[in-house]
Design a protein around this motif. Structure first.
Motif, mmCIF file in Angstrom:
data_model
loop_
_atom_site.group_PDB
_atom_site.id
_atom_site.type_symbol
_atom_site.label_atom_id
_atom_site.label_comp_id
_atom_site.label_asym_id
_atom_site.label_seq_id
_atom_site.Cartn_x
_atom_site.Cartn_y
_atom_site.Cartn_z
ATOM 1 N N CYS A 1 0.844 -1.193 0.000
ATOM 2 C CA CYS A 1 0.000 0.000 0.000
ATOM 3 C C CYS A 1 0.878 1.242 0.000
ATOM 4 C CB CYS A 1 -0.894 0.038 1.239
ATOM 5 S SG CYS A 1 -2.072 -1.311 1.357
ATOM 6 N N VAL A 2 0.398 2.296 -0.661
ATOM 7 C CA VAL A 2 1.075 3.587 -0.647
ATOM 8 C C VAL A 2 0.088 4.665 -0.233
ATOM 9 C CG1 VAL A 2 2.829 3.030 -2.383
ATOM 10 C CG2 VAL A 2 0.682 4.057 -3.101
ATOM 11 N N TRP B 1 -2.252 -2.908 -3.661
ATOM 12 C CA TRP B 1 -2.293 -3.905 -4.726
ATOM 13 C C TRP B 1 -1.644 -5.184 -4.246
ATOM 14 C CZ3 TRP B 1 0.788 0.434 -4.764
ATOM 15 C CH2 TRP B 1 2.168 0.211 -4.782
ATOM 16 N N GLY B 2 -1.888 -6.251 -5.015
ATOM 17 C CA GLY B 2 -1.336 -7.562 -4.685
ATOM 18 C C GLY B 2 -2.420 -8.489 -4.186
ATOM 19 N N GLY B 3 -2.058 -9.437 -3.313
ATOM 20 C CA GLY B 3 -3.026 -10.382 -2.770
ATOM 21 C C GLY B 3 -4.095 -9.676 -1.964
ATOM 22 N N ASN B 4 -5.349 -10.016 -2.229
ATOM 23 C CA ASN B 4 -6.483 -9.344 -1.586
ATOM 24 C C ASN B 4 -7.488 -10.369 -1.077
ATOM 25 O OD1 ASN B 4 -7.863 -6.921 -0.839
ATOM 26 N ND2 ASN B 4 -9.266 -7.238 -2.551
ATOM 27 N N ASP C 1 -8.199 -11.494 1.767
ATOM 28 C CA ASP C 1 -8.911 -11.104 2.977
ATOM 29 C C ASP C 1 -9.411 -9.665 2.903
ATOM 30 O OD1 ASP C 1 -8.687 -13.485 4.633
ATOM 31 O OD2 ASP C 1 -6.533 -13.072 4.642
ATOM 32 N N GLY C 2 -9.331 -9.045 1.746
ATOM 33 C CA GLY C 2 -9.768 -7.664 1.590
ATOM 34 C C GLY C 2 -8.749 -6.648 2.058
ATOM 35 N N GLN C 3 -7.496 -7.076 2.244
ATOM 36 C CA GLN C 3 -6.458 -6.189 2.763
ATOM 37 C C GLN C 3 -6.067 -5.070 1.806
ATOM 38 O OE1 GLN C 3 -6.144 -9.476 2.083
ATOM 39 N NE2 GLN C 3 -4.043 -10.041 1.622
ATOM 40 N N CYS C 4 -6.465 -5.193 0.538
ATOM 41 C CA CYS C 4 -6.215 -4.113 -0.416
ATOM 42 C C CYS C 4 -7.376 -3.121 -0.467
ATOM 43 C CB CYS C 4 -5.952 -4.669 -1.811
ATOM 44 S SG CYS C 4 -4.364 -5.510 -1.926
ATOM 45 N N THR D 1 -4.702 -3.965 6.819
ATOM 46 C CA THR D 1 -4.175 -2.635 6.570
ATOM 47 C C THR D 1 -4.947 -1.653 7.445
ATOM 48 O OG1 THR D 1 -3.754 -3.249 4.268
ATOM 49 C CG2 THR D 1 -3.758 -0.893 4.768
ATOM 50 N N CYS D 2 -4.272 -0.642 7.982
ATOM 51 C CA CYS D 2 -4.936 0.390 8.781
ATOM 52 C C CYS D 2 -4.429 1.765 8.357
ATOM 53 C CB CYS D 2 -4.661 0.195 10.274
ATOM 54 S SG CYS D 2 -5.276 -1.348 10.965
ATOM 55 N N VAL D 3 -5.270 2.775 8.570
ATOM 56 C CA VAL D 3 -4.896 4.160 8.307
ATOM 57 C C VAL D 3 -5.340 5.017 9.486
ATOM 58 C CG1 VAL D 3 -5.196 3.858 5.807
ATOM 59 C CG2 VAL D 3 -7.039 4.882 7.157
#
Length: 193
Positions: free
Chosen positions: A24-25, A40-43, A45-48, A90-92
């Motif tokens: 992620c960027v 991008w990439g493997g998703n 688990d919805g991590q993208c 992923t978290c923001v």
């Protein structure tokens, strides 16, 4: 062969994070609709953050073909001010309300709630967020204290909790019980050791 990653037109990377199979960027430049995170990439688990939710989203390896992610907090789309990437989550921290929003795998509570994009209650506005393999910690902006959630197999939450069910889905900070804060401050902005 290594090569430059092509990002959406008129954008550039401010920061980057990599997980087990995704990247992620945080984008700068001309972003549309406050959407400034691209993964991008493997998703699986919805991590993208796109396509199919957390139970088997689509994967894509070309960032320029993807739409940046929207983060809804109290019904409004917010931009992100920082990102972190775990193994499959992923978290923001959002820019306006400084909310922690997580998505992706949540098998041990590393995304802080239910499936989908979770606004995680960390007890106040967040200054930063950091992701481990299967846990997440947030630094509260209001009092410089740390709150962690997710896996506690080897003490990664920083609390002493007897009988904690380590693999119970949906663990959020409040579920663990009275979580003592790590890094209490003697005065605002001055952490003690």
């Amino acid at each position: 062969a290594a090569g430059d990653i092509v990002l959406p037109a008129a954008t550039y990377a401010l920061s980057i994070g990599t997980g087990q199979m995704h990247t992620c960027v945080l984008l700068g430049g001309v972003v549309v609709n406050n959407s400034n995170v691209l993964c991008w990439g493997g998703n699986g688990d919805g991590q993208c953050g796109h396509g199919g939710g957390t139970t088997g989203g689509t994967s894509d390896t070309v960032p320029a073909r993807l739409a940046p992610i929207n983060f809804f907090v109290n019904g409004l789309i917010e931009a992100a001010r920082s990102i972190c990437v775990g193994a499959t989550h992923t978290c923001v921290v959002t820019a306006t309300s400084r909310a922690v929003v997580c998505f992706g795998s949540n098998t041990v509570g590393e995304a802080g709630g239910d499936d989908g994009h979770n606004v995680v209650d960390v007890g106040g506005a967040a200054a930063a967020v950091a992701c481990g393999r299967r846990h997440t910690c947030a630094l509260r902006a209001t009092d410089n204290r740390v709150v962690c959630f997710g896996s506690h197999v080897v003490g990664e939450l920083g609390v002493d909790v007897d009988g904690l069910l380590l693999n119970t889905r949906g663990r959020i900070p409040a579920d663990i019980g009275p979580v003592p804060d790590i890094g209490a401050t003697s005065s605002p902005g001055a952490p003690t050791v």
